[in-house]
Design an enzyme around this catalytic site. Structure first.
Site, PDB file in Angstrom:
ATOM      1  CG  HIS A 110      -4.019 -50.711 -33.950  1.00 17.10           C
ATOM      2  ND1 HIS A 110      -3.991 -50.409 -35.455  1.00 17.10           N
ATOM      3  CD2 HIS A 110      -4.520 -51.902 -34.018  1.00 17.10           C
ATOM      4  CE1 HIS A 110      -4.393 -51.251 -35.986  1.00 17.10           C
ATOM      5  NE2 HIS A 110      -4.382 -52.478 -35.334  1.00 17.10           N
ATOM      6  CG  ASP A 117      -5.645 -55.051 -37.593  1.00 11.92           C
ATOM      7  OD1 ASP A 117      -4.359 -54.402 -37.525  1.00 11.92           O
ATOM      8  OD2 ASP A 117      -5.392 -56.016 -37.768  1.00 11.92           O
TER       9      ASP A 117
END
Length: 288
Positions: free
Chosen positions: A267, A100
């Site tokens: 994610h 991320d």
């Protein structure tokens, strides 16, 4: 196994943990939003047998300093400081394993410090410039937080302050295939403790404010730049990125040596599928 430490780098204190073997390729682990270095606690011990391991809190996150101005939050500046931290620790060359926001820092680090970054693993991102300039409706709907958090202070900070746990936990669950029970209780506790601090909330907003200004300008200035070291691209098989993009295809023009794989989950697959994530990174490192 890991020792918490802090070091001042050019007037900004970075919090991190060190551990692992005294020899071997050093590994720098970088977390993303809205997390801290605690995300790596289930993963890092598997690497500690063969590598020196460094788990760092990004500037503004966790235990690291939270400056008020935007410049320290640019991916370029965060990369510079973290590379300086590695030099301070005696690691002139190293690999970066990142997720991320940390992966965006790692991308910039590989471009700006190619002589130092030996390999880079980027987890569940597409290039920043791609996301911001090729913005489709579905991406904007899923990644609305880029634009909400980037609004002028104190608007997003004030809205989030009403219930930080509710907001940030919605982020943990909002990008595909995760439940709160998928995260280790110690990790959730560490994340909650971090975002309970109003300065951390402001700093995380500043991270996104900087992405839309300084970081986008930096990326536009070197659109043709490629990562020169071996790059591993990992993404959540059921996450928003995989649904919205051909993730490896977005990185093909940005790399010279790329491998890629989908990991079960969304994610936050490093948190929810740590064993699979560990196996994929170890397999990549063994090929070097």
């Amino acid at each position: 196994m890991f020792t918490p430490q802090t070091t001042e780098i050019d007037g900004l204190t970075l919090a991190y943990e060190t551990g692992g073997a005294p020899q071997g390729l050093p590994l720098l682990f970088l977390h993303g939003f809205p997390q801290t270095r605690a995300m790596w606690h289930p993963i890092a011990p598997a690497f500690a047998q063969d590598h020196p391991v460094i788990l760092a809190d990004l500037p503004g996150y966790g235990g690291s300093d939270k400056p008020h101005d935007l410049a320290p939050y640019s991916f370029r500046e965060m990369a510079r400081r973290l590379a300086a931290l590695m030099a301070h620790l005696g690691h002139e060359t190293f690999a970066v394993i990142s997720h991320d926001r940390g992966a965006r820092v790692a991308h910039r680090m590989a471009l700006d410090h190619p002589e130092r970054v030996k390999t880079v693993t980027l987890m569940d991102i597409v290039p920043t410039h791609t996301l911001l300039t090729d913005l489709e409706l579905r991406v904007a709907q899923s990644y609305y937080h880029w634009f909400f958090l980037a609004q002028p202070e104190p608007f997003p900070e004030s809205m989030i302050a009403a219930d930080p746990d509710a907001y940030y936990e919605s982020c943990l669950l909002g990008w595909g295939a995760a439940k709160l029970t998928d995260f280790h209780p110690d990790q959730i506790a560490a994340y909650r403790a971090a975002w309970a601090n109003p300065n951390t909330r402001r700093a995380m907003c500043n991270d996104y404010r900087t992405a839309l200004t300084l970081d986008l300008a930096d990326d536009e200035a070197d659109l043709g730049a490629r990562i020169q070291c071996p790059a591993q691209i990992l993404y959540g098989a059921r996450g928003a990125m995989a649904k919205l993009y051909d993730v490896p295809a977005t990185w093909a023009p940005k790399t010279t040596q790329m491998t890629h794989a989908a990991i079960p989950g969304g994610h936050f697959f490093p948190d929810t599928a740590p064993e699979e994530t560990t196996a994929a990174v170890q397999s990549f490192l063994r090929t070097l």
